[in-house]
Design an enzyme around this catalytic site. Structure first.
Site, PDB file in Angstrom:
ATOM      1  N   TYR A  96       0.842  -1.196   0.000  1.00 45.74           N
ATOM      2  CA  TYR A  96       0.000   0.000   0.000  1.00 45.74           C
ATOM      3  C   TYR A  96       0.881   1.252   0.000  1.00 45.74           C
ATOM      4  CZ  TYR A  96      -3.787   3.149   1.555  1.00 45.74           C
ATOM      5  OH  TYR A  96      -4.703   4.156   1.660  1.00 45.74           O
ATOM      6  N   CYS A  97       1.816   1.320   0.952  1.00 43.44           N
ATOM      7  CA  CYS A  97       2.675   2.507   1.059  1.00 43.44           C
ATOM      8  C   CYS A  97       3.658   2.599  -0.101  1.00 43.44           C
ATOM      9  CB  CYS A  97       3.417   2.491   2.384  1.00 43.44           C
ATOM     10  SG  CYS A  97       2.348   2.656   3.830  1.00 43.44           S
ATOM     11  N   VAL A  98       4.126   1.470  -0.617  1.00 36.27           N
ATOM     12  CA  VAL A  98       5.000   1.498  -1.800  1.00 36.27           C
ATOM     13  C   VAL A  98       4.270   2.147  -2.964  1.00 36.27           C
ATOM     14  CG1 VAL A  98       6.194   0.100  -3.515  1.00 36.27           C
ATOM     15  CG2 VAL A  98       6.396  -0.482  -1.092  1.00 36.27           C
TER      16      VAL A  98
END
Length: 325
Positions: A96-98
């Site tokens: 998600y954060c990538v």
């Protein structure tokens, strides 16, 4: 497409697992203040922050951590900060954060930062930026070692809906990159939290005009929540495990956590298991582990937040010590 993306990202609050975040229209008090600040500075109500809303102080702490490291203008360019955020997120297996921070970086610049990313994931000790930027980039590392763990527990693999059209990632980059431009004075989130004592393990931030104060406030807030959510023997166990940890992921087996909690009273095993997994292997947290803990949403947020921040502090310390200055 920008309006569609903003709506889709806001609706991704529906993808939050295990807790029910406060909806923007129902926010009051501290939650409403934080939500307004996030919208103003980040361009949208970011689900990784909003998911903390069942515990308002943890919400304020998570936003202060993100804002004063990544969002606030300072000595390090935003693009370099985004490179650190994306690299740390890859090292923590947080897709998600990538997705979000790789897209933001692409929306900001065509420059690549392989050397910065190698520093951030500790594959190289070489400091590829001026030494005066080190506190801010260590701060970003703290923020994303924290947020990756929280996101791995409470959110799915992507901020975009499963049926999003193929060009959505490209537009996500443009949207996030546009929102990341411009000056944002540091320190505006400090009013959200009372002052706290400067933790010794975060001393690398003490020379920065705002960051040291912000991290002290954040640390005190998470510590208060952790003391409510976790018994002292559980917190001590997590801290002992972290003190002996070199930052290497323990792998896919969870035998290590079963062994680690064995000497605790049985009633502490569920919470200790979740706390240890959040800290050392958040990608191993599953529905059964969370369900075994029980309790209300606020306690769950405070438990995960305390464990994630304890691990983030440890990882930043390892990165700081490994850096050639």
């Amino acid at each position: 497409m920008g309006r569609i993306l903003r709506t889709a990202l806001r609706r991704s609050l529906n993808q939050v697992r295990h807790v029910t975040p406060v909806r923007p229209g129902a926010a009051t008090g501290l939650v409403a203040v934080v939500y307004a600040d996030v919208e103003a500075d980040f361009g949208m109500l970011a689900p990784p922050v909003a998911l903390h809303s069942p515990a308002p102080v943890a919400l304020a702490a998570s936003w202060a951590l993100l804002r004063e490291t990544l969002v606030a203008s300072g000595r390090a360019p935003r693009a370099v900060k985004e490179a650190v955020a994306a690299s740390v997120s890859r090292s923590n297996t947080c897709p998600y954060c990538v997705t979000v921070h790789s897209a933001t970086l692409e929306g900001l610049t065509t420059t690549t930062f392989e050397d910065v990313e190698a520093w951030a994931d500790r594959s190289s000790p070489v400091r590829p930026f001026p030494v005066e930027q080190l506190p801010e980039l260590l701060g970003v590392a703290v923020a994303f070692h924290y947020l990756n763990r929280v996101v791995n527990v409470f959110l799915g693999d992507s901020p975009l809906p499963a049926n999003a059209p193929a060009p959505a990632r490209r537009f996500l980059g443009r949207f996030m990159g546009a929102g990341a431009r411009g000056d944002r004075p540091p320190g505006t989130s400090l009013r959200l939290l009372p002052a706290g004592p400067p933790p010794a393990d975060l001393a690398w931030s003490s020379g920065h005009p705002v960051l040291g104060d912000a991290l002290a406030r954040v640390a005190a807030a998470f510590e208060t929540g952790g003391s409510r959510a976790l018994a002292a023997p559980v917190r001590d166990l997590v801290l002992d495990e972290l003190a002996a940890w070199d930052g290497t992921p323990p792998g896919l087996s969870r035998a290590w956590v079963t062994d680690a909690v064995a000497d605790l009273p049985a009633e502490h095993h569920p919470a200790a298991t979740l706390a240890l997994l959040v800290a050392l292997a958040s990608y191993q947290v599953d529905d059964d582990v969370v369900a075994a803990v029980g309790g209300d949403d606020a306690r769950l947020v405070e438990l995960v937040s305390w464990s994630a921040f304890a691990a983030a502090r440890r990882m930043a310390g390892l990165l700081h010590r490994a850096t050639e200055v």
